[in-house]
Enzyme design. Structure first.
Site, mmCIF file in Angstrom:
data_model
loop_
_atom_site.group_PDB
_atom_site.id
_atom_site.type_symbol
_atom_site.label_atom_id
_atom_site.label_comp_id
_atom_site.label_asym_id
_atom_site.label_seq_id
_atom_site.Cartn_x
_atom_site.Cartn_y
_atom_site.Cartn_z
ATOM 1 N N SER A 73 0.789 -1.239 0.000
ATOM 2 C CA SER A 73 0.000 0.000 0.000
ATOM 3 C C SER A 73 0.818 1.285 0.000
ATOM 4 O O SER A 73 0.240 2.375 -0.107
ATOM 5 C CB SER A 73 -0.943 0.011 1.205
ATOM 6 N N LYS A 76 0.142 3.778 -2.722
ATOM 7 C CA LYS A 76 -0.875 4.833 -2.659
ATOM 8 C C LYS A 76 -0.269 6.233 -2.601
ATOM 9 O O LYS A 76 -0.954 7.216 -2.906
ATOM 10 C CB LYS A 76 -1.797 4.594 -1.478
ATOM 11 N N SER A 137 -5.909 3.627 4.538
ATOM 12 C CA SER A 137 -5.255 2.878 3.462
ATOM 13 C C SER A 137 -6.295 2.107 2.653
ATOM 14 O O SER A 137 -6.090 0.960 2.250
ATOM 15 C CB SER A 137 -4.201 1.919 4.012
ATOM 16 N N LYS A 263 3.273 6.442 5.095
ATOM 17 C CA LYS A 263 2.383 5.378 4.638
ATOM 18 C C LYS A 263 2.940 3.987 4.921
ATOM 19 O O LYS A 263 4.125 3.729 4.705
ATOM 20 C CB LYS A 263 2.157 5.530 3.130
#
Length: 428
Positions: A73, A76, A137, A263
């Protein structure tokens, strides 16, 4: 004859780079904290890692940092960059709306993945989807952002790849906007590749992504630092909790590390990953860890390893900030053999922070010691090059850290007779 003499004089002046114009200073010691992490003892329990200065990109630590690995993720962050770019360009606004396709809505309702539930055909604002992408997320939200930016997933993937290439990232493998395995996306999967394929990028290149995002859109930290929020989908509300447990108030918070982004990412292949950032003592760094342990959903290993890395940087380096306009002793003039004045003063053209290991000496030199006339005030005439007695100072650009050297005043070309006189009898 005059041209030959001038060429010889310039050659001699240029050769002075090896002998002159070098300034050296000692890095001040850093106060010891609860534990010191020397590089040889750091032994991060991750597959790859890197730590860099957020502004200059100076590399402060690296482990297996150039090998592409699954990033889950953390993908992203690229999706968010392109969303913010579209808003800046006026192609979208925070109040623009997007409707998830049936395939995306199905993904968003899969409780095996990090998500907020989306309803097919329901309109969500870009701001709602953006916040869900960064805080929870949410995979469905990220895919819907991609849809809003480019109209379809494949076109968006091409845009992601083009963006990374423009940043000098050549060996990334990108197949979707959220980071799941391709087979997890159902009919939204990228065509022509296997179901087990995942996005891959190196720790070094992930640091570049973070650096670009923070430089171009620093406001992203206003959202990545949010610990929890509510997401509304029609009459249904979902509670979002940030997966970055190093934020204040969450389980892996360290009081001496005021982390405010960025993140996380987790898949079976990728392990536990985290691209983090923290600003301490006025200096921001970016860290990336790939492939930390992930025994279960409560395993904090990636944050433990990130804390080790962040502590290592702040405890074993001194950050020296040189302000724009500073005159650096030993490297503050360049020769101008054909100028009215035979030398010009130069100063630092921008503020720069250099990190040096404790006990080492920083060195500054000019890339040129002689330049051609005329010289214009404020123009870049050379570059300051930085090094240390402990070794080179590499950066994400692949080059050592540099900064522009600019002239403090105009220096016009001397007339022909003055130049002729100098070429025969010397500049005095």
């Amino acid at each position: 004859m005059l041209k030959k003499i001038k060429k010889a004089l310039l050659s001699l002046a240029a050769s002075g780079l090896l002998l002159t114009g070098i300034s050296t200073w000692q890095a001040a010691p850093v106060a010891a904290a609860t534990a010191n992490y020397q590089q040889q003892d750091l032994n991060l329990d991750v597959k790859a890692a890197i730590a860099v200065d957020a502004d200059s990109g100076q590399i402060l630590y690296a482990k297996n940092a150039t090998t592409p690995r699954q990033i889950a993720s953390m993908t992203k962050l690229v999706t968010v960059y392109l969303t913010l770019q579209a808003i800046k360009q006026g192609k979208l606004s925070w109040t623009s709306t997007a409707k998830p396709t049936a395939a995306i809505a199905k993904i968003s309702q899969n409780t095996e993945y990090s998500n907020v539930p989306l309803t097919s055909g329901h309109a969500y604002t870009i701001k709602e989807l953006y916040r869900a992408t960064l805080i929870e997320s949410a995979n469905g939200a990220a895919l819907t952002l991609a849809q809003a930016v480019s109209g379809d997933q494949v076109t968006f993937i091409k845009k992601m790849r083009k963006l990374l290439t423009s940043w000098g990232i050549k060996d990334a493998k990108i197949y979707n906007a959220c980071g799941l395995a391709n087979g997890s996306l159902g009919s939204a999967a990228y065509p022509g590749v296997g179901k087990d394929v995942e996005n891959e990028i190196s720790a070094t290149d992930m640091a570049i992504v973070c650096q670009k995002l923070l430089k171009d859109f620093p406001e992203v930290l206003q959202t990545t630092s949010i610990t929890s929020a509510t997401f509304s989908s029609g009459s249904t509300q979902s509670q979002m909790t940030n997966w970055n447990w190093m934020l204040k108030g969450l389980s892996s918070y360290y009081s001496d590390l005021p982390v405010d982004g960025l993140k996380t990412g987790t898949t079976d292949k990728a392990g536990a990953c985290f691209a983090g950032t923290v600003k301490k003592n006025g200096h921001r760094i970016i860290t990336v860890v790939l492939g930390a342990k992930h025994a279960n959903s409560q395993d904090p290993s990636r944050f433990v390893q990130t804390a080790k890395l962040m502590h290592y940087v702040y405890q074993n380096y001194t950050a020296v900030t040189l302000k724009k306009g500073s005159s650096i002793s030993g490297a503050n003039t360049v020769k101008v053999p054909e100028g009215k004045e035979t030398s010009s003063k130069v100063v630092l053209g921008k503020t720069v922070t250099i990190w040096a290991k404790q006990g080492s000496r920083l060195q500054t030199s000019l890339s040129k010691t002689a330049v051609s006339a005329p010289v214009k005030k404020g123009s870049k005439v050379a570059s300051y090059k930085f090094s240390a007695t402990s070794g080179k100072l590499p950066s994400l650009s692949g080059k050592t850290v540099t900064a522009p050297a600019v002239a403090t005043q105009d220096n016009q070309e001397a007339n022909f007779f003055v130049r002729l006189w100098r070429s025969i009898f010397g500049s005095k």
